[in-house]
Write a protein that holds these residues in place. Structure first.
Motif, PDB file in Angstrom:
ATOM      1  N   UNK A 202      94.299  31.994 -31.853  1.00  0.00           N
ATOM      2  CA  UNK A 202      94.214  31.469 -30.480  1.00  0.00           C
ATOM      3  C   UNK A 202      93.063  30.481 -30.317  1.00  0.00           C
ATOM      4  N   UNK A 203      91.823  30.786 -30.770  1.00  0.00           N
ATOM      5  CA  UNK A 203      90.754  29.783 -30.644  1.00  0.00           C
ATOM      6  C   UNK A 203      91.071  28.493 -31.382  1.00  0.00           C
ATOM      7  N   UNK A 204      91.675  28.606 -32.573  1.00  0.00           N
ATOM      8  CA  UNK A 204      92.032  27.402 -33.329  1.00  0.00           C
ATOM      9  C   UNK A 204      93.089  26.591 -32.588  1.00  0.00           C
ATOM     10  N   UNK A 205      94.013  27.272 -31.934  1.00  0.00           N
ATOM     11  CA  UNK A 205      95.045  26.576 -31.170  1.00  0.00           C
ATOM     12  C   UNK A 205      94.428  25.848 -29.971  1.00  0.00           C
ATOM     13  N   UNK A 206      93.503  26.517 -29.280  1.00  0.00           N
ATOM     14  CA  UNK A 206      92.832  25.889 -28.137  1.00  0.00           C
ATOM     15  C   UNK A 206      92.014  24.675 -28.591  1.00  0.00           C
ATOM     16  N   UNK A 207      91.310  24.820 -29.712  1.00  0.00           N
ATOM     17  CA  UNK A 207      90.511  23.704 -30.224  1.00  0.00           C
ATOM     18  C   UNK A 207      91.406  22.539 -30.614  1.00  0.00           C
ATOM     19  N   UNK A 208      92.569  22.844 -31.205  1.00  0.00           N
ATOM     20  CA  UNK A 208      93.503  21.775 -31.578  1.00  0.00           C
ATOM     21  C   UNK A 208      93.982  21.023 -30.337  1.00  0.00           C
ATOM     22  N   UNK A 209      94.297  21.762 -29.275  1.00  0.00           N
ATOM     23  CA  UNK A 209      94.760  21.127 -28.039  1.00  0.00           C
ATOM     24  C   UNK A 209      93.667  20.244 -27.451  1.00  0.00           C
ATOM     25  N   UNK A 210      92.429  20.767 -27.419  1.00  0.00           N
ATOM     26  CA  UNK A 210      91.310  19.986 -26.875  1.00  0.00           C
ATOM     27  C   UNK A 210      91.111  18.704 -27.680  1.00  0.00           C
ATOM     28  N   UNK A 211      91.145  18.837 -29.009  1.00  0.00           N
ATOM     29  CA  UNK A 211      90.945  17.675 -29.871  1.00  0.00           C
ATOM     30  C   UNK A 211      92.047  16.639 -29.680  1.00  0.00           C
ATOM     31  N   UNK A 212      93.294  17.101 -29.575  1.00  0.00           N
ATOM     32  CA  UNK A 212      94.403  16.173 -29.379  1.00  0.00           C
ATOM     33  C   UNK A 212      94.304  15.463 -28.033  1.00  0.00           C
ATOM     34  N   UNK A 213      93.926  16.201 -26.995  1.00  0.00           N
ATOM     35  CA  UNK A 213      93.801  15.595 -25.667  1.00  0.00           C
ATOM     36  C   UNK A 213      92.694  14.543 -25.661  1.00  0.00           C
ATOM     37  N   UNK A 214      91.543  14.897 -26.254  1.00  0.00           N
ATOM     38  CA  UNK A 214      90.446  13.929 -26.304  1.00  0.00           C
ATOM     39  C   UNK A 214      90.830  12.698 -27.128  1.00  0.00           C
ATOM     40  N   UNK A 215      91.453  12.944 -28.283  1.00  0.00           N
ATOM     41  CA  UNK A 215      91.856  11.831 -29.124  1.00  0.00           C
ATOM     42  C   UNK A 215      92.876  10.937 -28.440  1.00  0.00           C
ATOM     43  N   UNK A 216      93.817  11.565 -27.718  1.00  0.00           N
ATOM     44  CA  UNK A 216      94.836  10.793 -27.011  1.00  0.00           C
ATOM     45  C   UNK A 216      94.209   9.960 -25.900  1.00  0.00           C
ATOM     46  N   UNK A 217      93.272  10.581 -25.166  1.00  0.00           N
ATOM     47  CA  UNK A 217      92.621   9.869 -24.071  1.00  0.00           C
ATOM     48  C   UNK A 217      91.806   8.685 -24.598  1.00  0.00           C
ATOM     49  N   UNK A 218      91.043   8.922 -25.642  1.00  0.00           N
ATOM     50  CA  UNK A 218      90.246   7.833 -26.207  1.00  0.00           C
ATOM     51  C   UNK A 218      91.153   6.757 -26.790  1.00  0.00           C
TER      52      UNK A 218
END
Length: 268
Positions: A84-100
């Protein structure tokens, strides 16, 4: 008179000169001039305890200890909530990467190539910091699992944030290396990133066990681990490299953190 072999306890006819089971000579024991031995068969030597049934791993021979990498795998498969923490971190990273990425595309006509490289550095820097704190959180969950408890994301997060000052130097170092690799566009950078993550796994696992460890001490500990448990040390190496691959790292990060923490507990 039945003759019992003094070596193996087998029964033999009264006229037998040698044991029919093991070939032991019965002549000296059952000679005409000697007193016949007791008709009770000899006491059997103590036997080793039989293998025991392990519901997770089949039959386990007495005295057998499973290697740490196998123990870690069994603990992880029984506690898949660690992803679960790895999944949350993946989502956060993807969202940040997509936004940037969207911002970069929108500003592309207005910014230079150098600025684009700078954005790549920022993205790599953020990813390195996020993954280091994720590994620290997984290390705290690993301690819970090793103690027979259900992994608690909330508790692991509180302990991680409480030790932010201790883990931050490692996170900044990992982030800096990730950023520089992204800036330079090094081919096969994920291998170098994985090698850097070994330090993160070693440092965070010891911190989760209440032992702060610096960069030099962590390098020394990991190099010594090859002589203590070479197979597990190699698995940590492979797991660290695979931890840089999205989706796959949902499983490799918690498993590698669990194995590293088991090693830190067994080889202080």
């Amino acid at each position: 008179m039945t003759k019992y072999c003094p070596r193996c306890g087998a029964q033999n006819p009264d006229n037998a000169q040698f044991c029919s089971s093991c070939g032991y000579s019965l002549q000296s024991v059952y000679s005409s001039s000697s007193t016949p031995p007791s008709q009770s068969p000899p006491t059997s030597p103590p036997q080793s305890p039989p293998p025991t049934w392990n519901p997770q791993g089949g039959y386990t021979p007495p005295g057998y200890v499973k290697p740490l990498y196998q123990q870690a795998l069994e603990l992880f498969t029984r506690n898949l909530g660690m992803i679960i923490p790895a999944l949350l971190a993946l989502i956060i990273t993807l969202v940040l990467g997509f936004a940037i990425g969207l911002i970069t595309v929108a500003l592309l006509p207005l910014i230079s190539f150098t600025a684009i490289r700078g954005i790549a550095f920022v993205i790599g820097f953020i990813v390195g910091i996020v993954i280091t704190f994720l590994i620290q959180l997984e290390a705290y969950e690993s301690v819970d699992v090793m103690n027979g408890m259900v992994p608690d994301v909330g508790s692991a997060w509180r302990r991680t944030t409480a030790n932010t000052g201790t883990i931050l130097p490692t996170a900044l170092l990992v982030g800096l290396i990730y950023g520089l690799l992204a800036l330079a566009g090094v081919p096969g950078a994920f291998v170098i990133e994985g090698l850097v993550l070994i330090l993160a796994y070693v440092i965070t696992s010891h911190l989760a066990l209440g032992r702060a460890m610096g960069l030099g001490a962590s390098l020394n500990w990991y190099s010594n681990s090859f002589s203590r448990d070479g197979n597990s040390a190699v698995v940590v190496l492979i797991g660290s490299i695979l931890s840089t691959i999205p989706i796959l790292n949902l499983f490799t990060i918690p498993y590698t953190s669990l194995l590293s923490t088991l090693m830190a507990r067994n080889y202080p």
